[in-house]
Scaffold this motif. Sequence first.
Motif, PDB file in Angstrom:
ATOM      1  N   LEU A  74       0.810  -1.215   0.000  1.00  0.00           N
ATOM      2  CA  LEU A  74       0.000   0.000   0.000  1.00  0.00           C
ATOM      3  C   LEU A  74       0.845   1.268   0.000  1.00  0.00           C
ATOM      4  O   LEU A  74       0.297   2.375   0.032  1.00  0.00           O
ATOM      5  N   GLY A  75       2.162   1.112  -0.023  1.00  0.00           N
ATOM      6  CA  GLY A  75       3.038   2.271  -0.037  1.00  0.00           C
ATOM      7  C   GLY A  75       3.048   3.043   1.262  1.00  0.00           C
ATOM      8  O   GLY A  75       3.277   4.256   1.268  1.00  0.00           O
ATOM      9  N   ILE A  76       2.821   2.347   2.377  1.00  0.00           N
ATOM     10  CA  ILE A  76       2.806   2.987   3.693  1.00  0.00           C
ATOM     11  C   ILE A  76       4.195   2.863   4.318  1.00  0.00           C
ATOM     12  O   ILE A  76       4.643   1.757   4.638  1.00  0.00           O
ATOM     13  N   GLU A  77       4.863   3.990   4.474  1.00  0.00           N
ATOM     14  CA  GLU A  77       6.212   3.972   5.034  1.00  0.00           C
ATOM     15  C   GLU A  77       6.196   3.794   6.547  1.00  0.00           C
ATOM     16  O   GLU A  77       6.968   3.027   7.107  1.00  0.00           O
ATOM     17  N   ARG A  78       5.301   4.539   7.227  1.00  0.00           N
ATOM     18  CA  ARG A  78       5.164   4.460   8.683  1.00  0.00           C
ATOM     19  C   ARG A  78       3.683   4.483   9.021  1.00  0.00           C
ATOM     20  O   ARG A  78       2.908   5.190   8.377  1.00  0.00           O
ATOM     21  N   ALA A  79       3.300   3.728  10.047  1.00  0.00           N
ATOM     22  CA  ALA A  79       1.888   3.647  10.401  1.00  0.00           C
ATOM     23  C   ALA A  79       1.710   3.642  11.908  1.00  0.00           C
ATOM     24  O   ALA A  79       2.611   3.258  12.669  1.00  0.00           O
ATOM     25  N   VAL A  80       0.539   4.054  12.329  1.00  0.00           N
ATOM     26  CA  VAL A  80       0.066   3.814  13.690  1.00  0.00           C
ATOM     27  C   VAL A  80      -0.529   2.410  13.704  1.00  0.00           C
ATOM     28  O   VAL A  80      -1.400   2.091  12.899  1.00  0.00           O
ATOM     29  N   LEU A  81      -0.038   1.548  14.587  1.00  0.00           N
ATOM     30  CA  LEU A  81      -0.567   0.195  14.710  1.00  0.00           C
ATOM     31  C   LEU A  81      -1.418   0.104  15.975  1.00  0.00           C
ATOM     32  O   LEU A  81      -0.954   0.452  17.071  1.00  0.00           O
ATOM     33  N   ILE A  82      -2.643  -0.369  15.816  1.00  0.00           N
ATOM     34  CA  ILE A  82      -3.548  -0.594  16.949  1.00  0.00           C
ATOM     35  C   ILE A  82      -3.952  -2.060  16.907  1.00  0.00           C
ATOM     36  O   ILE A  82      -4.557  -2.514  15.934  1.00  0.00           O
ATOM     37  N   GLY A  83      -3.591  -2.812  17.941  1.00  0.00           N
ATOM     38  CA  GLY A  83      -3.874  -4.239  17.955  1.00  0.00           C
ATOM     39  C   GLY A  83      -4.601  -4.667  19.209  1.00  0.00           C
ATOM     40  O   GLY A  83      -4.391  -4.094  20.287  1.00  0.00           O
ATOM     41  N   HIS A  84      -5.450  -5.689  19.067  1.00  0.00           N
ATOM     42  CA  HIS A  84      -6.168  -6.260  20.201  1.00  0.00           C
ATOM     43  C   HIS A  84      -5.705  -7.690  20.421  1.00  0.00           C
ATOM     44  O   HIS A  84      -5.718  -8.502  19.491  1.00  0.00           O
ATOM     45  N   ALA A  85      -5.283  -8.005  21.659  1.00  0.00           N
ATOM     46  CA  ALA A  85      -4.936  -9.376  22.053  1.00  0.00           C
ATOM     47  C   ALA A  85      -3.874  -9.958  21.113  1.00  0.00           C
ATOM     48  O   ALA A  85      -2.744  -9.466  21.076  1.00  0.00           O
ATOM     49  N   PHE A  86      -4.224 -10.988  20.352  1.00  0.00           N
ATOM     50  CA  PHE A  86      -3.277 -11.578  19.410  1.00  0.00           C
ATOM     51  C   PHE A  86      -2.765 -10.539  18.413  1.00  0.00           C
ATOM     52  O   PHE A  86      -1.574 -10.494  18.094  1.00  0.00           O
ATOM     53  N   GLY A  87      -3.658  -9.665  17.937  1.00  0.00           N
ATOM     54  CA  GLY A  87      -3.234  -8.614  17.026  1.00  0.00           C
ATOM     55  C   GLY A  87      -2.260  -7.647  17.669  1.00  0.00           C
ATOM     56  O   GLY A  87      -1.379  -7.100  16.998  1.00  0.00           O
ATOM     57  N   ALA A  88      -2.400  -7.412  18.973  1.00  0.00           N
ATOM     58  CA  ALA A  88      -1.462  -6.555  19.687  1.00  0.00           C
ATOM     59  C   ALA A  88      -0.084  -7.200  19.762  1.00  0.00           C
ATOM     60  O   ALA A  88       0.944  -6.519  19.671  1.00  0.00           O
ATOM     61  N   VAL A  89      -0.047  -8.513  19.932  1.00  0.00           N
ATOM     62  CA  VAL A  89       1.235  -9.215  19.942  1.00  0.00           C
ATOM     63  C   VAL A  89       1.905  -9.109  18.579  1.00  0.00           C
ATOM     64  O   VAL A  89       3.109  -8.836  18.476  1.00  0.00           O
ATOM     65  N   VAL A  90       1.134  -9.322  17.513  1.00  0.00           N
ATOM     66  CA  VAL A  90       1.673  -9.148  16.163  1.00  0.00           C
ATOM     67  C   VAL A  90       2.257  -7.744  16.020  1.00  0.00           C
ATOM     68  O   VAL A  90       3.359  -7.557  15.473  1.00  0.00           O
ATOM     69  N   ALA A  91       1.543  -6.742  16.541  1.00  0.00           N
ATOM     70  CA  ALA A  91       1.991  -5.352  16.424  1.00  0.00           C
ATOM     71  C   ALA A  91       3.302  -5.124  17.157  1.00  0.00           C
ATOM     72  O   ALA A  91       4.230  -4.502  16.612  1.00  0.00           O
TER      73      ALA A  91
END
Length: 244
Positions: free
Chosen positions: A89-106
Amino acid sequence: MSGNGTRTVSTGGVRLAYRAWGAEEGRPVVLLHCLGEDGEDWRGPLVSQLGGAHPVYALDLRGHGESEQPGSGTPEDFSGDLLGFLDALGIERAVLIGHAFGAVVAYLFAQEHPGRVDLLVLEEPDALRPPVEPPLPEPEPAAAAPAFDPRAQPEWTGRRSAPEPRWWDRLAAITAPTLVIGGGDDSHLPQPELAALAERIPAGRHLTVEGAGHLVHESRPGEFTSAVRQFLAEHTPAPVHEAG
């Protein structure tokens, strides 16, 4: 675009589905769901409030929702998928918001690719501080949860019960300002571990929404959204005005 409004990208030979909402320009926000859910789980006040100023993307992690089920799901796989998604998507930097397992991935991604993460919001993440004794309980997926690879749950349960020491050790390598949000005593996760995780991250902060439980963004959507918006506002660079 699918009939459910999802789009797809392919990275590393894996097809990933995602939803896109909000502004055309601005600081990108990527939402990462918990085990057994998909990106649709985020639709609600958070997306509505952030979408006015940010492009917002909700990814279906591999093996979940409309994304492909390739049969493997190591932390390295999920981190690689996220990197490929940002690149596609051409995203160089992002804000990552994760819940539970998604937070671990983040936060595992932020350890390996600190330059790609602007801010981190971790809702009810597993701290994964070894040793885990007794093993952490694994909640059952909701009866109405979207399709996901049935191999994912037992694999992740094993990894949670025997986490690799480097996952905890490398929290100190995260450079992004980080907000860790816990749901208080109604959560099945040990809340002192969330506080310890936040303390381990150099620019980490811990916030408890008492009585919210494990699903903070669902049980207390207003409080969760307000906390996220305030955190983003605190870390938004002031505009530069040229003299003259």
